[in-house]
Design an enzyme around this catalytic site. Structure first.
Site, PDB file in Angstrom:
ATOM      1  N   THR B 238       1.035  -1.259  -0.068  1.00 24.49           N
ATOM      2  CA  THR B 238       0.252  -0.385   0.115  1.00 24.49           C
ATOM      3  C   THR B 238       0.930   1.440   0.023  1.00 24.49           C
ATOM      4  O   THR B 238       1.920   1.404   0.701  1.00 24.49           O
ATOM      5  CB  THR B 238      -1.059  -0.048   0.960  1.00 24.49           C
ATOM      6  OG1 THR B 238      -2.004  -1.503   0.897  1.00 24.49           O
ATOM      7  CG2 THR B 238      -1.529   1.250   1.059  1.00 24.49           C
ATOM      8  N   CYS B 326      35.923   0.114  16.864  1.00 27.52           N
ATOM      9  CA  CYS B 326      35.777  -0.423  18.537  1.00 27.52           C
ATOM     10  C   CYS B 326      34.404   0.648  17.989  1.00 27.52           C
ATOM     11  O   CYS B 326      33.638   0.114  18.893  1.00 27.52           O
ATOM     12  CB  CYS B 326      36.625   0.949  18.864  1.00 27.52           C
ATOM     13  SG  CYS B 326      37.682   0.111  19.292  1.00 27.52           S
TER      14      CYS B 326
END
Ligand SMILES: Cc1ncc(COP(=O)(O)O)c(C=O)c1O
Ligand code: FES
Lengths: 152, 396
Positions: B238, B326
Site C-alpha cells: 500500500t 571499535c
C-alpha cells in the site's frame, strides 16, 4: 554500535576521568599488549617494592572507551596488591568492578588483564625470577614492528 | 546539555518543518488508500502523481520511471537483484566497487552465493575508481555496472558521466547509488547516462522509510517485493502516501536551495578542513579534495581511536561518526578507509563530520577548538604517540 548510553556510569567515569594515566621513569616492569581483535594497544608500567608489593601502576591505552576504563580500573585494583594477588585479577573482575560492559566490549577488558601479565613478565625477566602461575603473555606486541611503519 | 551541534548529516537529517506540514493532512483527513475507487481516494492518488512528477522533473526523468520504495537499502537491493534475475540468461557478471554501502556489498555477496560473479573495482588513495580498470573488467557476460555517485564516508564523487558512457558503449546497464548525492549535487539521469538510480528520503530532510528507484523506461527488472499492482505492478505494498508527499516536498526545497546551499556548505567545509590541517598535527584528510560532497569532512587523526573521540565530543554536545573498528560492531575498521590505503591503526582514528545548511561557522569553530583539546588529551594517553615522540626525539 557502541553508544554512550550503553556504558555504565562507572565505565563513563573511568573513561572521562581515567586514574593513573601516564609513564614511569624507572619501572620495575613494563608490558605492552595488542588486541588482535580490533587493533588496540595497552601499556602498563608497574613499580614493585622489595616485598613484591605493587606500589604504583600507570597505563597508556590506544583504544575505545571500554579499553580506557578497564585500564584505569585495572590499575586501581592492583595498586597495593602483591604480585600473587595481582595475578588473580581477571578481566571478569575488572568488568564487574565497572558494573559490567556491553557484550561486544568484553574483549577490551582482556587487554587490561594481559597488560598486567606482560608487565609482571617483564619484571620477572629483569629480576631473573619466575612467578608461579604466570606464562608469557601471548600477544605481547613486538615494539619494533608494524606500528612504526606509518607514514608521516 | 546546552549545546547541540549535529555534524552527522550523512547518517540522517532532520525532517524539515515544511516537510512535516506537507505530510500532516495525509495522516489525518486524507488517510485514504490511493488505489481505492471512490473520489476521496482518487484525489489522494492525484497528489501522489503530482509528487512523482515533481521528483522525476528534478532528475530529468519522467514520472513513470520513478518507483517508490522504503529507502536506499531497498532501492539498492532491488536494482541489483531485480536486474540480475531478469538478465540471468544474458549473463551473470556484475561490476561494482569496494567502497559501496553495505546495501550494495551485501546484496552482491548474496548474488555471489546464488551463482553470480561480481568484480569489485579498487579505488585510489582519494577513493576514485579507475576507468581503465572498469573497462578491463567488462566481459561478454557482464550485465550490470553499479558504482555509487558519492561515497557516504569520505564524500568522494565518482566519474559518473564517464562510467555511464563506458557502460553504454558495451550495452551494459548502469546503476548508481545516489543516496548521498541526491539533493546535494545536480543530477540529470539522461545527460549522465544513468539507467537506475537509488535515493533515500531521510538524507535530504524527508522522513526515514521512503525513497525511490529510478528505472529508465524499457529496462527489464524483476520485482523485489511481489504484491499488489502498486508502482505499475513492480513494487507491491500500500502506497506510503505521506512519505511520498514528504519526499516530494523535500526534493522541491532541495532543488530551490541547491546552488546556494552547496556553495555555503562548501565554503564552511573548506574552512573546517583548513582549520584542522593548520591546527591539529598528524591529521590526514580522507577523500578527494575537490571531487567531494559539499558537506563532507573526514579525517584520520593518528595515534588515537575514534570511539573515544566520539564519546568525548558527545560530552560537548557534538554529534559525529567514526570508521574505527571499535565503533563498527564488527571489530573491523571501515572498508572504505582500508580501500583508500589507510592501515588499520590509522583507520582507527577516523572522524566524519557532515554539515548541513543549518551549521554555523560558530559551530565549526567550537568543534575545532573542542577537537584540538580532545585529541591532545587522547594522545597524551596513547602508547603509540609516546613511542612516536620517543622515536622522533631519538632520530632528531
Ligand atoms: C550510500 C548509501 N547507500 C544506501 C544507504 C541506505 O539508505 P537507507 O537508510 O534509506 O536504507 C545509505 C544510508 O545509510 C547510504 O549512505
Ligand atoms: S578497544 Fe576496540 S572495541 Fe574496545
Amino acid at each position: 554500535m557502541s553508544q554512550t548510553t550503553e556504558y555504565s556510569k562507572k565505565v563513563l567515569d573511568h573513561f572521562m576521568n581515567p586514574r593513573n594515566v601516564g609513564e614511569m621513569e624507572d619501572p620495575s616492569g613494563v608490558g605492552t599488549v595488542g588486541n588482535a581483535k580490533c587493533g588496540d594497544i595497552m601499556r602498563m608500567y608497574l613499580d614493585i617494592d622489595e616485598d613484591g608489593v605493587i606500589r604504583e601502576a600507570k597505563f597508556k591505552t590506544f583504544g575505545c572507551g571500554a579499553a580506557v576504563a578497564t585500564s584505569s580500573m585495572a590499575t586501581e585494583l592492583i595498586k597495593g596488591k602483591t604480585i600473587k594477588e595481582a595475578l588473580q585479577i581477571t578481566n571478569q573482575a575488572v568488568a564487574e568492578a565497572l558494573d559490567g560492559l556491553p557484550k561486544i566490549k568484553l574483549h577490551c577488558s582482556l587487554l587490561a588483564e594481559q597488560a598486567i601479565h606482560a608487565a609482571l613478565w617483564d619484571y620477572a625477566e629483569r629480576h631473573g625470577i619466575t612467578i608461579e602461575g604466570l606464562t608469557k603473555p601471548v600477544n605481547d606486541i613486538d615494539e619494533t614492528e608494524e606500528f612504526y611503519q606509518m607514514e608521516e | 546539555m546546552d549545546r547541540f551541534i549535529y555534524l552527522d548529516n550523512a547518517a540522517t537529517t532532520k525532517t524539515s518543518p515544511e516537510v512535516i506540514e506537507a505530510m500532516r493532512p495525509y495522516f489525518g483527513e486524507l488517510f485514504g488508500n490511493p488505489a481505492s475507487a471512490y473520489t476521496f481516494a482518487g484525489n489522494i492518488n492525484s497528489d501522489v502523481d503530482r509528487a512523482r512528477k515533481a521528483i522525476a522533473g528534478f532528475i530529468n526523468a519522467s514520472a513513470d520511471e520513478i518507483y517508490f520504495t522504503s529507502g536506499g537499502s531497498e532501492s539498492d537491493n532491488w536494482a541489483l537483484k531485480g536486474t540480475a534475475f531478469a538478465l540471468k540468461n544474458k549473463g551473470k557478471h556484475i561490476i561494482t566497487t569496494v567502497i559501496e554501502h553495505h546495501a550494495i556489498l551485501n546484496a552482491c555477496n548474496y548474488l555471489e552465493r546464488s551463482g553470480y560473479d561480481v568484480t569489485y573495482l579498487s579505488v585510489d588513495e582519494n577513493g576514485l575508481i579507475s576507468l581503465e580498470e572498469l573497462k578491463a573488467a567488462i566481459r561478454p557476460d557482464t550485465i550490470l555496472i553499479s558504482v555509487m555517485f558519492a561515497n557516504n564516508e569520505i564524500g568522494t564523487i565518482e566519474p559518473i558521466t564517464e562510467i555511464g558512457r563506458i557502460a553504454h558503449e558495451h550495452g551494459i546497464l548502469f546503476h548508481t547509488d545516489a543516496v548521498q548525492a541526491y539533493g546535494h549535487i545536480p543530477i540529470d539521469v539522461k545527460h549522465l547516462g544513468i539507467d537506475m538510480l537509488s535515493v533515500s528520503g531521510h538524507k535530504i530532510n524527508a522522513p526515514k522509510g521512503i525513497g525511490f528507484l529510478y528505472i529508465r523506461k524499457g529496462i527489464k527488472i524483476e520485482p523485489l517485493i511481489h504484491g499488489g499492482s502498486q508502482e505499475r505492478g513492480k513494487r507491491g505494498g500500500t502506497t506510503n502516501v505521506a512519505g511520498i508527499i514528504g519526499l516530494a516536498k523535500a526534493t522541491e526545497l532541495a532543488a530551490e536551495s541547491l546552488d546556494k546551499r552547496a556553495e555555503y556548505e562548501r565554503e564552511l567545509r573548506d574552512y573546517l578542513i583548513g582549520r584542522i590541517e593548520n591546527e591539529i598535527p598528524y591529521a590526514l584528510l580522507n577523500g578527494d579534495r575537490s571531487k567531494r560532497l559539499p558537506n563532507n569532512v573526514n579525517f584520520c587523526f593518528r595515534f588515537i581511536e575514534g570511539e573515544s573521540m566520539l564519546l568525548l565530543l558527545d560530552q560537548y554536545g557534538i554529534c559525529a561518526s567514526s570508521g574505527s573498528a571499535c565503533t563498527s560492531g564488527s571489530l573491523d575498521p571501515s572498508h572504505v578507509l582500508l580501500a583508500i590505503g589507510r592501515p588499520h591503526e590509522i583507520a582507527h582514528g577516523s572522524l566524519r563530520l557532515t554539515l548541513s545548511e543549518e551549521t554555523r561557522k560558530d559551530d565549526i569553530d567550537f568543534t575545532v577548538d573542542t577537537l584540538k583539546h580532545i585529541i591532545e588529551r587522547l594522545r597524551s594517553m596513547s602508547p603509540l604517540y609516546e613511542d612516536f615522540i620517543k622515536e622522533k626525539r631519538a632520530g632528531a
